[in-house]
Design a protein around this motif. Structure first.
Motif, PDB file in Angstrom:
ATOM      1  N   LYS A 111     -12.633  25.094  14.031  1.00 26.65           N
ATOM      2  CA  LYS A 111     -13.487  23.940  14.285  1.00 26.65           C
ATOM      3  C   LYS A 111     -14.946  24.191  13.942  1.00 26.65           C
ATOM      4  O   LYS A 111     -15.749  23.245  13.903  1.00 26.65           O
ATOM      5  CB  LYS A 111     -13.399  23.535  15.765  1.00 26.65           C
ATOM      6  CG  LYS A 111     -12.003  23.127  16.216  1.00 26.65           C
ATOM      7  CD  LYS A 111     -11.554  21.862  15.505  1.00 26.65           C
ATOM      8  CE  LYS A 111     -10.196  21.388  15.982  1.00 26.65           C
ATOM      9  NZ  LYS A 111      -9.774  20.150  15.291  1.00 26.65           N
ATOM     10  N   ASP A 171     -15.208  16.235  14.324  1.00 27.65           N
ATOM     11  CA  ASP A 171     -15.133  16.990  15.569  1.00 27.65           C
ATOM     12  C   ASP A 171     -16.360  16.787  16.461  1.00 27.65           C
ATOM     13  O   ASP A 171     -16.378  17.280  17.591  1.00 27.65           O
ATOM     14  CB  ASP A 171     -14.955  18.478  15.267  1.00 27.65           C
ATOM     15  CG  ASP A 171     -13.583  18.789  14.682  1.00 27.65           C
ATOM     16  OD1 ASP A 171     -12.616  18.104  15.075  1.00 27.65           O
ATOM     17  OD2 ASP A 171     -13.479  19.703  13.845  1.00 27.65           O
ATOM     18  N   LEU A 201     -16.253  22.578  21.321  1.00 28.30           N
ATOM     19  CA  LEU A 201     -15.407  22.845  20.155  1.00 28.30           C
ATOM     20  C   LEU A 201     -14.404  23.959  20.441  1.00 28.30           C
ATOM     21  O   LEU A 201     -13.281  23.928  19.926  1.00 28.30           O
ATOM     22  CB  LEU A 201     -16.280  23.203  18.957  1.00 28.30           C
ATOM     23  CG  LEU A 201     -17.136  22.056  18.405  1.00 28.30           C
ATOM     24  CD1 LEU A 201     -18.102  22.574  17.336  1.00 28.30           C
ATOM     25  CD2 LEU A 201     -16.272  20.939  17.834  1.00 28.30           C
ATOM     26  N   GLU A 204     -11.073  23.006  21.656  1.00 27.55           N
ATOM     27  CA  GLU A 204     -10.201  22.328  20.694  1.00 27.55           C
ATOM     28  C   GLU A 204      -9.609  23.256  19.645  1.00 27.55           C
ATOM     29  O   GLU A 204      -8.644  22.896  18.965  1.00 27.55           O
ATOM     30  CB  GLU A 204     -10.983  21.212  19.986  1.00 27.55           C
ATOM     31  CG  GLU A 204     -11.591  20.191  20.918  1.00 27.55           C
ATOM     32  CD  GLU A 204     -10.547  19.423  21.711  1.00 27.55           C
ATOM     33  OE1 GLU A 204      -9.452  19.172  21.157  1.00 27.55           O
ATOM     34  OE2 GLU A 204     -10.809  19.089  22.879  1.00 27.55           O
TER      35      GLU A 204
END
Length: 298
Positions: A111, A171, A201, A204
């Protein structure tokens, strides 16, 4: 549509032109350069007028560091966003190498891409190199949960500032289209803008580190990271306690980690207590938790 948006939230004109030139000089050319101007004078605008054919310039209608970052993320048309703060400098290969790193590790769910960074002073003199993850040979993957655990253990911004990273625009926003890297309340974000984003982030996916230093972070007397000039600096310090609590509540810290985490945070608070006496109460509370954690882990 450009592949990468280089986004410059501009407030201080002192080093801005050098920052802008480093964006223009990138080896990777499928980019747009967007400047959002918060400067109370026309100094930034005057500089930008000399590069008008190469950049997109506008004034931020709602001045503020966090509003400028959020505005630029919305203005960006690229798949990827590369922020550059107005007093920092990019290596000519920064965009190219970080983009290549993200693309090469897409299958790993990365990410964010970052690299070690140089620290420079007001005269562009080298101060030191920061490379917390000891990246040396090839790309290095840091899993999101490992990043959260290490941050909660050591209470450091292990990646660095916005100028150090690249991410995908998608994102930066949640499923409702709201900016998600930090959430201001009543006009103030009580934390660290950059580290808040990295934490979000990390929830994720993974991060990828490139071994070459690709940015220059400038330390100077007028910096937001200077506690004597930033009236809300205290929030940056106590934000690490929020991270500790989150990591503990969500299983990123085990019982054996807690004593180390508490002890390291106490040391951080003791370092800053002369400037912020209100930290004494937190030190006392954490010391009691450290005693309890020590008994449980014994």
């Amino acid at each position: 549509m450009p592949r990468v948006s280089i986004c410059i939230p501009a407030y201080k004109p002192d080093f801005f032109e050098l920052a802008l030139k480093s964006a223009i000089a990138q080896s990777y050319t499928d980019v747009e350069i967007i400047v959002s101007d918060d400067c109370p004078t026309d100094a930034i605008e005057a500089i930008c007028s000399r590069y008008s054919s190469l950049i997109t310039y506008s004034r931020n209608p709602h001045p503020g560091e966090y509003t400028n970052i959020m505005r630029l993320a919305g203005l960006a048309e690229g798949e990827y966003i590369k922020f550059l703060f107005d007093d920092d400098v990019l290596s000519p290969f920064c965009v190219q190498f970080l983009l290549e790193a993200l693309e090469a590790t897409r299958g790993r769910g990365t990410k964010l891409a970052f690299s070690p960074r140089h620290v420079i002073d007001e005269r562009n003199n080298f101060i030191n190199l920061i490379n917390h993850f000891q990246v040396a040979q090839g790309l290095k993957i840091i899993e999101g949960r490992d990043f959260i655990r290490l941050t909660a253990m050591h209470h450091l911004n292990l990646i660095g500032e916005y100028s150090t990273v690249m991410m995908r625009k998608a994102d930066c926003f949640d499923e409702n289209g709201e900016f998600r890297l930090f959430r201001p309340e009543n006009g103030v974000f009580r934390g660290l803008l950059d580290l808040s984003g990295w934490m979000e982030l990390a929830k994720e996916g993974a991060f990828v580190a490139h071994p070459h230093p690709l940015s220059y972070f400038r330390q100077h007397s007028n910096s937001k990271s200077n506690h004597t000039t930033n009236p809300i600096f205290i929030y940056a310090i106590i934000f690490y306690e929020d991270i500790l609590n989150y990591a503990h509540a969500n299983g990123f810290l085990g019982p054996q980690d807690l004593p180390v985490s508490y002890r390291n945070l106490i040391n951080v608070y003791q370092y800053w207590r002369a400037a912020f006496p209100e930290l004494d109460a937190r030190i006392a509370r954490l010391s009691a938790l450290l005693d309890d954690a020590g008994r449980w882990s014994a």
